[in-house]
Design a protein around this motif. Sequence first.
Motif, PDB file in Angstrom:
ATOM      1  N   TYR A  27      15.104  39.117  72.680  1.00 12.45           N
ATOM      2  CA  TYR A  27      15.430  39.845  73.536  1.00 12.45           C
ATOM      3  C   TYR A  27      14.609  41.104  73.677  1.00 12.45           C
ATOM      4  CZ  TYR A  27      17.177  35.894  76.107  1.00 12.45           C
ATOM      5  OH  TYR A  27      18.106  34.482  76.420  1.00 12.45           O
ATOM      6  N   THR A  28      14.490  42.174  74.234  1.00 14.30           N
ATOM      7  CA  THR A  28      14.106  43.772  74.081  1.00 14.30           C
ATOM      8  C   THR A  28      14.571  44.220  75.040  1.00 14.30           C
ATOM      9  OG1 THR A  28      11.920  43.963  74.632  1.00 14.30           O
ATOM     10  CG2 THR A  28      11.814  43.612  72.636  1.00 14.30           C
ATOM     11  N   GLY A  29      15.118  45.883  74.619  1.00 15.77           N
ATOM     12  CA  GLY A  29      16.254  46.538  75.170  1.00 15.77           C
ATOM     13  C   GLY A  29      16.085  47.543  74.289  1.00 15.77           C
ATOM     14  N   LYS A  47      14.641  44.720  80.122  1.00 16.91           N
ATOM     15  CA  LYS A  47      13.468  44.773  80.596  1.00 16.91           C
ATOM     16  C   LYS A  47      13.363  45.036  81.775  1.00 16.91           C
ATOM     17  CE  LYS A  47       9.578  44.462  77.063  1.00 16.91           C
ATOM     18  NZ  LYS A  47       8.718  43.518  76.398  1.00 16.91           N
ATOM     19  N   ASP A  48      14.823  43.891  82.453  1.00 13.29           N
ATOM     20  CA  ASP A  48      15.177  43.177  83.803  1.00 13.29           C
ATOM     21  C   ASP A  48      15.637  44.439  84.185  1.00 13.29           C
ATOM     22  OD1 ASP A  48      16.309  42.734  82.993  1.00 13.29           O
ATOM     23  OD2 ASP A  48      16.582  40.180  83.513  1.00 13.29           O
ATOM     24  N   VAL A  69      15.019  51.559  70.296  1.00 14.56           N
ATOM     25  CA  VAL A  69      14.695  50.494  70.956  1.00 14.56           C
ATOM     26  C   VAL A  69      14.777  49.124  69.762  1.00 14.56           C
ATOM     27  CG1 VAL A  69      12.592  49.812  71.704  1.00 14.56           C
ATOM     28  CG2 VAL A  69      12.535  51.809  72.147  1.00 14.56           C
ATOM     29  N   LYS A  71      15.867  44.902  69.366  1.00 17.59           N
ATOM     30  CA  LYS A  71      14.873  43.532  69.514  1.00 17.59           C
ATOM     31  C   LYS A  71      16.308  42.636  69.483  1.00 17.59           C
ATOM     32  CE  LYS A  71      11.678  39.993  68.748  1.00 17.59           C
ATOM     33  NZ  LYS A  71      10.499  39.544  67.624  1.00 17.59           N
TER      34      LYS A  71
END
Length: 99
Positions: A27-29, A47-48, A69, A71
């Motif tokens: 995931y990324t955020g 991202k969602d 940012v 991962k």
Amino acid sequence: MKTVSLCVVLFIFAACKTSPPASSCRYTGVVKDLSGIDGCGLVIEMKDGSTLLPVEFAIPGFTLKAGQVVKFDFMELKDRATACMGGRTVRIECMQEMK
């Protein structure tokens, strides 16, 4: 002799313990600072738009910073509660900063 063999086997298993590979970070955020909200601090916004509240880290030495940012991968801790009602409580299993 059995004691020595057992010690060697335990040492080998302890030495082989490593962090998950970076490829397992799915995931990324973006790290956000919600310290202005009671009981909150740094959170990860995915991202969602969902928010994660990291309370445990499997990766020693990684420090979150607002605006970063990242991962990562996580495991939700459904049996843990925090005063911050801003998202799901999680254990971070894998994390790396994206540049």
